[in-house]
Design a protein around this motif. Structure first.
Motif, PDB file in Angstrom:
ATOM      1  N   THR A   1      43.691  63.434  19.590  1.00  0.00           N
ATOM      2  CA  THR A   1      43.598  62.312  20.534  1.00  0.00           C
ATOM      3  C   THR A   1      42.331  62.227  19.952  1.00  0.00           C
ATOM      4  O   THR A   1      43.299  60.134  19.779  1.00  0.00           O
ATOM      5  N   ALA A   2      41.699  62.386  20.558  1.00  0.00           N
ATOM      6  CA  ALA A   2      40.380  61.661  20.521  1.00  0.00           C
ATOM      7  C   ALA A   2      39.697  60.872  19.655  1.00  0.00           C
ATOM      8  O   ALA A   2      38.930  59.595  19.809  1.00  0.00           O
ATOM      9  N   VAL A   3      40.242  61.993  18.628  1.00  0.00           N
ATOM     10  CA  VAL A   3      39.789  61.247  16.866  1.00  0.00           C
ATOM     11  C   VAL A   3      40.617  59.713  16.512  1.00  0.00           C
ATOM     12  O   VAL A   3      39.748  59.047  15.978  1.00  0.00           O
ATOM     13  N   MET A   4      41.384  60.618  17.482  1.00  0.00           N
ATOM     14  CA  MET A   4      42.734  59.022  16.459  1.00  0.00           C
ATOM     15  C   MET A   4      42.198  57.319  17.572  1.00  0.00           C
ATOM     16  O   MET A   4      42.164  56.855  17.339  1.00  0.00           O
ATOM     17  N   LEU A   5      41.745  57.665  18.741  1.00  0.00           N
ATOM     18  CA  LEU A   5      41.241  56.797  19.259  1.00  0.00           C
ATOM     19  C   LEU A   5      40.420  55.887  18.868  1.00  0.00           C
ATOM     20  O   LEU A   5      40.255  55.263  19.227  1.00  0.00           O
ATOM     21  N   ALA A   6      39.477  57.163  18.596  1.00  0.00           N
ATOM     22  CA  ALA A   6      38.377  56.608  18.460  1.00  0.00           C
ATOM     23  C   ALA A   6      38.386  55.444  16.809  1.00  0.00           C
ATOM     24  O   ALA A   6      37.597  54.462  16.346  1.00  0.00           O
ATOM     25  N   GLN A   7      39.299  56.039  15.601  1.00  0.00           N
ATOM     26  CA  GLN A   7      39.717  55.842  14.451  1.00  0.00           C
ATOM     27  C   GLN A   7      40.261  54.462  15.182  1.00  0.00           C
ATOM     28  O   GLN A   7      40.151  53.210  14.707  1.00  0.00           O
ATOM     29  N   HIS A   8      41.017  54.079  15.542  1.00  0.00           N
ATOM     30  CA  HIS A   8      41.738  53.806  16.517  1.00  0.00           C
ATOM     31  C   HIS A   8      41.223  51.586  16.662  1.00  0.00           C
ATOM     32  O   HIS A   8      40.927  50.773  16.727  1.00  0.00           O
ATOM     33  N   GLY A   9      40.106  52.005  17.822  1.00  0.00           N
ATOM     34  CA  GLY A   9      39.331  51.790  18.454  1.00  0.00           C
ATOM     35  C   GLY A   9      38.303  51.582  17.095  1.00  0.00           C
ATOM     36  O   GLY A   9      37.854  49.760  17.195  1.00  0.00           O
ATOM     37  N   ALA A  10      38.208  51.497  16.478  1.00  0.00           N
ATOM     38  CA  ALA A  10      36.586  51.079  15.218  1.00  0.00           C
ATOM     39  C   ALA A  10      37.894  49.980  14.378  1.00  0.00           C
ATOM     40  O   ALA A  10      37.183  49.008  13.577  1.00  0.00           O
ATOM     41  N   MET A  11      39.075  50.663  14.329  1.00  0.00           N
ATOM     42  CA  MET A  11      39.635  49.573  13.112  1.00  0.00           C
ATOM     43  C   MET A  11      39.962  48.378  13.579  1.00  0.00           C
ATOM     44  O   MET A  11      40.208  47.864  13.561  1.00  0.00           O
ATOM     45  N   ALA A  12      40.224  48.608  15.196  1.00  0.00           N
ATOM     46  CA  ALA A  12      40.172  46.938  15.819  1.00  0.00           C
ATOM     47  C   ALA A  12      38.799  46.061  16.187  1.00  0.00           C
ATOM     48  O   ALA A  12      38.795  45.372  15.775  1.00  0.00           O
ATOM     49  N   LEU A  13      37.598  46.927  16.027  1.00  0.00           N
ATOM     50  CA  LEU A  13      36.269  46.209  15.729  1.00  0.00           C
ATOM     51  C   LEU A  13      36.221  45.453  14.499  1.00  0.00           C
ATOM     52  O   LEU A  13      35.939  44.720  14.550  1.00  0.00           O
ATOM     53  N   GLN A  14      37.051  46.173  13.983  1.00  0.00           N
ATOM     54  CA  GLN A  14      37.241  45.256  12.234  1.00  0.00           C
ATOM     55  C   GLN A  14      38.291  44.845  12.348  1.00  0.00           C
ATOM     56  O   GLN A  14      37.166  43.419  11.476  1.00  0.00           O
ATOM     57  N   GLU A  15      38.901  44.734  12.511  1.00  0.00           N
ATOM     58  CA  GLU A  15      40.248  43.325  12.550  1.00  0.00           C
ATOM     59  C   GLU A  15      38.915  42.258  13.476  1.00  0.00           C
ATOM     60  O   GLU A  15      39.342  40.797  12.907  1.00  0.00           O
ATOM     61  N   LYS A  16      39.270  42.774  14.463  1.00  0.00           N
ATOM     62  CA  LYS A  16      37.934  41.262  14.758  1.00  0.00           C
ATOM     63  C   LYS A  16      36.870  40.564  14.768  1.00  0.00           C
ATOM     64  O   LYS A  16      36.587  39.493  14.179  1.00  0.00           O
ATOM     65  N   GLY A  17      36.308  41.507  14.071  1.00  0.00           N
ATOM     66  CA  GLY A  17      34.884  40.799  12.928  1.00  0.00           C
ATOM     67  C   GLY A  17      35.124  40.490  12.154  1.00  0.00           C
ATOM     68  O   GLY A  17      35.048  39.410  11.559  1.00  0.00           O
ATOM     69  N   ALA A  18      36.243  40.560  11.491  1.00  0.00           N
ATOM     70  CA  ALA A  18      36.876  40.059   9.880  1.00  0.00           C
ATOM     71  C   ALA A  18      37.341  39.131  10.424  1.00  0.00           C
ATOM     72  O   ALA A  18      37.446  37.819  10.065  1.00  0.00           O
ATOM     73  N   SER A  19      38.575  38.930  11.752  1.00  0.00           N
ATOM     74  CA  SER A  19      38.678  37.405  11.632  1.00  0.00           C
ATOM     75  C   SER A  19      38.163  36.199  12.065  1.00  0.00           C
ATOM     76  O   SER A  19      38.314  35.355  12.024  1.00  0.00           O
ATOM     77  N   VAL A  20      37.004  37.051  13.645  1.00  0.00           N
ATOM     78  CA  VAL A  20      35.803  35.895  13.412  1.00  0.00           C
ATOM     79  C   VAL A  20      34.575  35.549  12.299  1.00  0.00           C
ATOM     80  O   VAL A  20      35.435  34.230  11.620  1.00  0.00           O
ATOM     81  N   SER A  21      34.965  35.922  11.277  1.00  0.00           N
ATOM     82  CA  SER A  21      34.110  36.002  10.051  1.00  0.00           C
ATOM     83  C   SER A  21      35.005  35.242   9.094  1.00  0.00           C
ATOM     84  O   SER A  21      34.924  34.242   8.438  1.00  0.00           O
TER      85      SER A  21
END
Length: 186
Positions: free
Chosen positions: A27-47
């Motif tokens: 669960t901790a690994v999945m939450l960490a991956q989900h958080g990382a993906m959300a940050l990447q998407e946010k960064g991608a939309s901003v860029s």
């Protein structure tokens, strides 16, 4: 009671404890991956937005250079000279939809309402961002102002020449353009 007995009372309890520990880690690994993906998407939309803004800025600067002389002559109300320069620009940059805007402005200011409406339609059909209020290319207010003025003129002409198909067609295009400007890009 020994610690071992407290945590691992029997074989079944030990299996349950290990299973829970594994589930917590997963669960901790999945939450960490989900958080990382959300940050990447946010960064991608901003860029992506930044890239779009940069693209619009380059395009506006390029158009400003291309149509500088047309704009200068238009501002001095030297419409014939502006039209000649515009024709050269259209030959050099045949895919630039801003030519239709300048063409429409020239036609409108020389009283050629039917032609101006047709040119505005070509501009909007070629570049929907001209009527999208969310882009820096938006020219909807200017287009709408010209359409409102042209509508009155064309309605009067239609009264004097009720069978004139050219005026009817222009009024249809005018209504289409008013809907496009009011609705933004479609």
């Amino acid at each position: 009671m020994a610690i071992k007995d407290k945590f691992f009372g029997n074989a079944l309890d030990s299996f349950t404890t290990v299973s829970l520990a594994v589930l917590l880690v997963i669960t901790a690994v999945m939450l960490a991956q989900h958080g990382a993906m959300a940050l990447q998407e946010k960064g991608a939309s901003v860029s992506g937005k930044e890239l779009a803004d940069e693209m619009y800025q380059k395009r506006l600067e390029q158009d400003k250079k291309i149509y500088k002389e047309v704009q200068r002559l238009f501002g001095m109300r030297m419409y014939t000279a502006a039209e000649e320069v515009l024709q050269k620009v259209q030959r050099d940059h045949p895919d630039n939809p801003r030519s239709f805007i300048y063409q429409a402005r020239l036609q409108y200011n020389t009283g050629k309402m039917v032609e101006a409406i047709s040119s505005y339609r070509q501009a909007v059909d070629s570049e929907p961002d001209f009527v999208d209020n969310n882009t820096p290319l938006f020219l909807g207010k200017e287009i709408m102002d010209h359409l409102v003025a042209a509508k009155t003129t064309l309605a009067q002409e239609l009264k004097s020449r009720p069978k004139d198909e050219e005026i009817r067609k222009a009024l249809d295009e005018l209504l289409y353009l008013q809907r496009r400007v009011a609705g933004g890009c479609e």
